[in-house]
Design a protein around this motif. Structure first.
Motif, mmCIF file in Angstrom:
data_model
loop_
_atom_site.group_PDB
_atom_site.id
_atom_site.type_symbol
_atom_site.label_atom_id
_atom_site.label_comp_id
_atom_site.label_asym_id
_atom_site.label_seq_id
_atom_site.Cartn_x
_atom_site.Cartn_y
_atom_site.Cartn_z
ATOM 1 N N VAL A 111 0.833 -1.209 0.000
ATOM 2 C CA VAL A 111 0.000 0.000 0.000
ATOM 3 C C VAL A 111 0.864 1.254 0.000
ATOM 4 O O VAL A 111 0.651 2.181 -0.794
ATOM 5 C CB VAL A 111 -0.950 -0.005 1.217
ATOM 6 N N PHE A 112 1.833 1.294 0.904
ATOM 7 C CA PHE A 112 2.688 2.480 1.038
ATOM 8 C C PHE A 112 3.981 2.233 0.263
ATOM 9 O O PHE A 112 4.822 1.429 0.670
ATOM 10 C CB PHE A 112 2.988 2.771 2.503
ATOM 11 N N THR A 113 4.133 2.944 -0.865
ATOM 12 C CA THR A 113 5.319 2.774 -1.696
ATOM 13 C C THR A 113 6.207 4.001 -1.592
ATOM 14 O O THR A 113 5.799 5.053 -1.074
ATOM 15 C CB THR A 113 4.926 2.557 -3.164
ATOM 16 N N ARG A 114 7.408 3.863 -2.117
ATOM 17 C CA ARG A 114 8.342 4.992 -2.119
ATOM 18 C C ARG A 114 7.780 6.176 -2.893
ATOM 19 O O ARG A 114 8.009 7.326 -2.529
ATOM 20 C CB ARG A 114 9.667 4.534 -2.726
ATOM 21 N N ASP A 115 6.978 5.900 -3.933
ATOM 22 C CA ASP A 115 6.462 6.974 -4.779
ATOM 23 C C ASP A 115 5.225 7.641 -4.188
ATOM 24 O O ASP A 115 5.107 8.867 -4.210
ATOM 25 C CB ASP A 115 6.129 6.425 -6.179
ATOM 26 N N ASN A 116 4.251 6.841 -3.651
ATOM 27 C CA ASN A 116 2.992 7.456 -3.230
ATOM 28 C C ASN A 116 3.047 8.015 -1.805
ATOM 29 O O ASN A 116 2.240 8.866 -1.441
ATOM 30 C CB ASN A 116 1.823 6.486 -3.384
ATOM 31 N N ASN A 117 3.956 7.520 -0.965
ATOM 32 C CA ASN A 117 4.063 8.040 0.412
ATOM 33 C C ASN A 117 5.476 7.774 0.928
ATOM 34 O O ASN A 117 5.714 6.861 1.727
ATOM 35 C CB ASN A 117 3.028 7.364 1.312
ATOM 36 N N PRO A 118 6.447 8.585 0.475
ATOM 37 C CA PRO A 118 7.850 8.295 0.792
ATOM 38 C C PRO A 118 8.161 8.275 2.292
ATOM 39 O O PRO A 118 8.963 7.454 2.747
ATOM 40 C CB PRO A 118 8.619 9.418 0.083
ATOM 41 N N GLN A 119 7.501 9.144 3.080
ATOM 42 C CA GLN A 119 7.834 9.166 4.510
ATOM 43 C C GLN A 119 7.264 7.947 5.239
ATOM 44 O O GLN A 119 7.899 7.390 6.137
ATOM 45 C CB GLN A 119 7.318 10.470 5.147
ATOM 46 N N TRP A 121 6.753 5.105 3.790
ATOM 47 C CA TRP A 121 7.600 4.021 3.295
ATOM 48 C C TRP A 121 8.919 3.982 4.060
ATOM 49 O O TRP A 121 9.401 2.909 4.438
ATOM 50 C CB TRP A 121 7.831 4.237 1.805
ATOM 51 N N ALA A 122 9.481 5.160 4.332
ATOM 52 C CA ALA A 122 10.746 5.234 5.080
ATOM 53 C C ALA A 122 10.566 4.691 6.501
ATOM 54 O O ALA A 122 11.427 3.960 7.010
ATOM 55 C CB ALA A 122 11.247 6.670 5.130
ATOM 56 N N GLY A 123 9.440 5.041 7.134
ATOM 57 C CA GLY A 123 9.179 4.546 8.483
ATOM 58 C C GLY A 123 9.061 3.027 8.526
ATOM 59 O O GLY A 123 9.546 2.377 9.467
ATOM 60 N N ILE A 124 8.428 2.450 7.490
ATOM 61 C CA ILE A 124 8.285 0.989 7.419
ATOM 62 C C ILE A 124 9.651 0.349 7.184
ATOM 63 O O ILE A 124 9.991 -0.678 7.794
ATOM 64 C CB ILE A 124 7.287 0.597 6.314
ATOM 65 N N GLN A 125 10.443 0.974 6.311
ATOM 66 C CA GLN A 125 11.799 0.460 6.075
ATOM 67 C C GLN A 125 12.618 0.481 7.364
ATOM 68 O O GLN A 125 13.371 -0.460 7.666
ATOM 69 C CB GLN A 125 12.502 1.286 4.995
ATOM 70 N N PHE A 126 12.469 1.538 8.129
ATOM 71 C CA PHE A 126 13.187 1.636 9.417
ATOM 72 C C PHE A 126 12.744 0.512 10.360
ATOM 73 O O PHE A 126 13.577 -0.139 11.006
ATOM 74 C CB PHE A 126 12.924 3.001 10.048
ATOM 75 N N GLU A 152 20.420 -2.588 4.440
ATOM 76 C CA GLU A 152 19.707 -2.165 3.228
ATOM 77 C C GLU A 152 18.449 -1.379 3.573
ATOM 78 O O GLU A 152 18.157 -0.336 2.960
ATOM 79 C CB GLU A 152 19.351 -3.389 2.393
ATOM 80 N N CYS A 153 17.682 -1.845 4.563
ATOM 81 C CA CYS A 153 16.446 -1.148 4.950
ATOM 82 C C CYS A 153 16.747 0.232 5.531
ATOM 83 O O CYS A 153 16.055 1.218 5.203
ATOM 84 C CB CYS A 153 15.667 -1.989 5.963
ATOM 85 N N TYR A 154 17.758 0.338 6.377
ATOM 86 C CA TYR A 154 18.104 1.638 6.957
ATOM 87 C C TYR A 154 18.570 2.594 5.850
ATOM 88 O O TYR A 154 18.232 3.795 5.871
ATOM 89 C CB TYR A 154 19.205 1.484 8.011
ATOM 90 N N GLN A 155 19.340 2.090 4.909
ATOM 91 C CA GLN A 155 19.788 2.940 3.798
ATOM 92 C C GLN A 155 18.600 3.380 2.943
ATOM 93 O O GLN A 155 18.559 4.519 2.457
ATOM 94 C CB GLN A 155 20.817 2.191 2.957
ATOM 95 N N ASN A 156 17.627 2.483 2.763
ATOM 96 C CA ASN A 156 16.403 2.857 2.030
ATOM 97 C C ASN A 156 15.692 4.008 2.741
ATOM 98 O O ASN A 156 15.242 4.971 2.104
ATOM 99 C CB ASN A 156 15.456 1.664 1.928
ATOM 100 N N ALA A 157 15.554 3.884 4.063
ATOM 101 C CA ALA A 157 14.876 4.927 4.834
ATOM 102 C C ALA A 157 15.598 6.261 4.715
ATOM 103 O O ALA A 157 14.976 7.321 4.547
ATOM 104 C CB ALA A 157 14.782 4.498 6.301
ATOM 105 N N LEU A 158 16.934 6.226 4.733
ATOM 106 C CA LEU A 158 17.719 7.457 4.633
ATOM 107 C C LEU A 158 17.669 8.060 3.240
ATOM 108 O O LEU A 158 17.819 9.281 3.077
ATOM 109 C CB LEU A 158 19.175 7.174 5.035
#
Length: 816
Positions: A111-119, A121-126, A152-158
């Motif tokens: 549901v939450f992708t990097r494109d439609n809701n980046p923040q 998405w970042a929180g989920i990656q974290f 990898e997930c932390y780098q995605n969030a950053l």
């Protein structure tokens, strides 16, 4: 009150479910279940494990309505909540819980992708990064693979979190990435730690000491830990030193509830442990660091006491009314300003999240600590005046340091030694400091295996004590022998000069629960300390106290011992007593067996509150109108306090521990805050479990009834470690006070009485009875008791030879 607010929220949501049924209002029903799940996850009251299960149940109910097809956003946010709850779940297998949490978090990425809701998405990656890190680091589940996924997930969030827009999230992500590198399996170890330190240093640029000191301390701890792991001990020492100085400047600033207070205190306590470990490692090549390790051990204990008492009413002690009122006013003003700053810090983070997305250049003011610093400076100035009047008062208000040289000066002569233990975190080690006039002797350090054995022994000891007391008492001698082996007491005593005839024991954490003075020693060790003893007779089963003719006593810390030694209590003629305050101690049988009456005869003057008259309201008189508390006037005169009553220790709230009197409990908080024992030389707690402390807490504070009475002004306390035999206790107390008529040293008097109780035969007790100060009634009653034993076991049997009978009591404090 946060706990009450959460309970009220639960009641309101439950009431809403009576109207919002699934049948009639399915969406609203599911939303309420989701909200209820969030409240249960945060709930303070009740058992944590049960609250988490309730949260999971509510989420699963919500997902019956919130499907991916019908309500994708609600479905995804519920999946996030469910993942967070599984991450903290207590029931079940930890690995399986974390893997379920990963699955729920990964679902939300539909549901939450990097494109439609980046923040989002970042929180989920974290969150995923943290879950993978925990799987690899703590659960050891595919550590190499899972730690790579975490990175990898932390780098995605950053990658979608700009420092200028979301500085606090960015700093948190950097800290977490640094920790993942710190535990990374793949790659070059030194390169991983270099990357970790670089991440932490960047986070520190946001988490500054002035604006966010608690985050600053956490980040410094991470940096110091990384330096330590790669052997950069000098850098680790400097970093931990800065972190600890910051922590000690933040006294009383944990204001966000008991659980948060405890958690943060334990996190900060790790800084001292890490520092001690660094000092011990440096000490192998630079011995002066052994002394620094001991100093940080003492500072850790001092900080925990200050933090624990920071948000309570100030103890009055001997402070004049005007000065105390000024200090109290400043104390309240500081507490209020700390709460304002805590709220301001929280709001600052929220404002960054809400407003700087739309306006990245918006300047948001950081919390201003100027007023707090000014208030603390004023408080410190008034505290300096109070210190000259009441030495114990300042001990409860700020971290005061004691140097190794000052610790050595506590020793009255070259025949006295201090043995101080220190336990590091699970999986590490414990160590023993030996201090003599010559300095800190070579430190004994355990292996991680020794610590595992000690932890296992502790659990078995306490479990058996709580569930099978008869077996515990029967096996006590064997258990103490095993403890002596685990602690390597023979090796430790071999490092104490054989000329020493007095020892001061300073335990740490759960070691306060055990009778270290009763640890068995070999005959060779006993002979080493008794070579010059006249009429030497080999000891049958010698223990530690048999090695030191001038006594074995305890102290909570070297710092408190220093304060006690500065107090003079030459008088010992006035007794204040509490005798049998509850019906179970006097209705059918007077369980003190006449000991209080016998002890009373040895004082020139006395005041005894007995049975129903022995009330807390007599000891402390509360004026509701004036909002004042005054203590019984006879307490100010007392040179000795004697309590024969029930005692208890409250694990959940140690300051609520106390002594059960006829009406209410005299709590540890009451003792520290309201009692002024400025003339008292000895408090004897002839009650069960009066020496216990909080063994569930990894913090260093030795918070117990004895410590409370020492802080209230007494220079010595005698207390017990377990539920004691009434007959053995009455005999021990009678003999102990007999000995105090012959000498001023409380430790020698108690140790002599304990050895007498241990070594005396039935015939010996019968001979003693007629010479004792017990009344004729109790002489006859006890005579009958010993006659029965004689008929069954003979006149030469030693009825109280087991340590269960004689080893429970400890002398704590100055000694004289």
């Amino acid at each position: 009150d946060q706990a009450e607010n959460l309970e009220q929220a639960i009641e309101y949501l439950k009431a809403a479910l009576q109207v919002r049924t699934r049948k009639d209002f399915s969406y609203e029903w599911a939303s309420t279940q989701k909200n209820l799940a969030a409240i249960y996850e945060q709930r303070i009251l009740g058992k944590r494990e049960e609250n988490l299960e309730l949260s999971i149940d509510c989420c699963e109910k919500a997902l019956q309505v919130f499907t991916y097809e019908n309500y994708p956003v609600d479905w995804a946010t519920t999946q996030i909540n469910l993942g967070n709850t599984y991450r903290h779940r207590i029931y079940g297998v930890p690995v399986e819980n974390l893997e379920k949490a990963v699955a729920h978090c990964e679902n939300t990425l539909q549901v939450f992708t990097r494109d439609n809701n980046p923040q989002k998405w970042a929180g989920i990656q974290f969150s995923l990064g943290t879950l993978y890190k925990n799987l690899g680091e703590f659960c050891k589940r595919n550590p190499e693979q899972n730690l790579e996924k975490a990175i990898e997930c932390y780098q995605n969030a950053l990658s979608v979190t700009e420092r200028e827009v979301f500085p606090f999230q960015w700093a948190e992500y950097k800290n977490s990435l640094g920790n993942a590198y710190r535990h990374r399996v793949q790659g070059d170890k030194r390169e991983n730690y270099r990357k970790a330190i670089a991440c932490f240093q960047e986070a520190k640029e946001v988490h500054t000491r002035q604006a966010f000191p608690k985050d600053y301390v956490k980040t410094l701890g991470n940096i110091g830990n990384a330096h330590q792991k790669v052997g950069q001990l000098g850098e680790a020492y400097k970093t931990f030193k800065e972190a600890i100085e910051t922590v000690e400047s933040l006294r009383g600033e944990i204001t966000s509830g008991n659980e948060a207070k405890r958690k943060l205190a334990e996190e900060w306590n790790k800084l001292y442990q890490w520092m001690v470990k660094v000092c011990l490692e440096l000490g192998t090549t630079e011995p002066e660091y052994y002394a620094k390790a001991l100093e940080y051990v003492e500072r850790s204990k001092a900080r925990n006491l200050v933090e624990l008492l920071a948000n309570r009413e100030l103890p009055k002690g001997k402070i004049p009314e005007t000065l105390w009122a000024e200090l109290q006013q400043l104390h309240r003003a500081i507490s209020a300003e700390q709460r304002i700053l805590e709220d301001a810090e929280r709001l600052t983070r929220i404002e960054h999240d809400l407003f700087r997305v739309a306006n990245p250049h918006l300047e948001i003011s950081l919390p201003d600590r100027t007023k707090l610093n000014q208030l603390q400076q004023q408080y410190d100035e008034r505290l300096a005046s109070a210190r000259h009047i009441d030495l114990n008062f300042s001990l409860t208000q700020q971290v005061e340091r004691i140097s190794c040289q000052e610790i050595q000066e506590l020793l009255p002569d070259d025949k006295t030694a201090i043995i101080e233990w220190y336990i590091l975190d699970s999986g590490q080690m414990f160590c023993t400091f030996i201090i003599t006039h010559q300095g800190v002797q070579p430190i004994w350090k355990s292996t991680s295996k020794h610590l595992e054995e000690l932890e296992k022994w502790r659990v078995e000891y306490l479990t058996t004590y709580q569930e099978r007391k008869y077996q515990w008492s029967s096996d006590l001698a064997a258990r103490l022998k095993r403890l002596a082996e685990i602690l390597h007491i023979e090796e430790i005593l071999a490092r104490v000069p054989k000329t020493c005839n007095q020892v001061i024991l300073i335990p740490h954490r759960f070691l306060h629960l055990f009778p270290l003075h009763a640890l068995p020693v070999s005959l060779e060790t006993w002979l080493r300390y008794n070579q010059e003893t006249e009429c030497l007779e080999p000891a049958t089963n010698p223990c530690l106290l048999d090695c030191f003719r001038e006594g074995a006593r305890y102290a909570p810390s070297c710092q408190l011992l220093q304060r006690l030694q500065q107090e003079q209590r030459p008088e010992f003629q006035y007794l204040f007593g509490i005798q049998n305050p509850t019906p179970d101690l006097y209705e059918d049988y007077e369980w003190d067996l006449g000991a209080v009456g016998a002890i009373k005869k040895q004082f020139a003057d006395s005041y005894i509150l007995k049975q129903a008259d022995a009330k807390k309201s007599e000891i402390l008189r509360f004026d509701e109108n004036a909002k004042t508390v005054t203590q019984h006037e006879e307490l100010l005169k007392a040179h000795c306090l004697f309590f024969f009553c029930h005692g208890y220790f409250a694990l959940v709230a140690p300051l609520d521990s106390g002594l059960q009197l006829a009406d209410k409990c005299l709590t540890l908080g009451d003792i520290i805050t309201h009692l002024n024992l400025k003339n008292c030389r000895l408090v004897t707690l002839s009650a069960c479990e009066t020496g216990l402390t909080d063994f569930t807490n990894i913090s260093d504070e030795y918070l117990s009834l004895p410590y409370g009475f020492l802080l209230a002004g007494s220079t010595n306390v005698v207390s017990s470690l377990w539920t004691v035999s009434a007959t053995a206790t009455a005999l021990l107390m009678a003999k102990f006070y007999e000995e105090l008529q012959q000498q001023t040293n409380i430790a020698i008097a108690l140790n002599t009485a304990q050895c007498w109780l241990r070594d005396t035969t039935v015939q010996g007790f019968q001979d003693w009875l007629s010479q004792s100060k017990l009344s004729r009634i109790w002489q006859r009653e006890l005579g009958k008791y010993f006659n029965q034993i004689e008929k069954k076991q003979g006149a030469t049997t030693k009825p109280f030879e087991s340590p269960y009978y004689w080893a429970a009591f400890c002398a704590i404090g100055k000694g004289v």
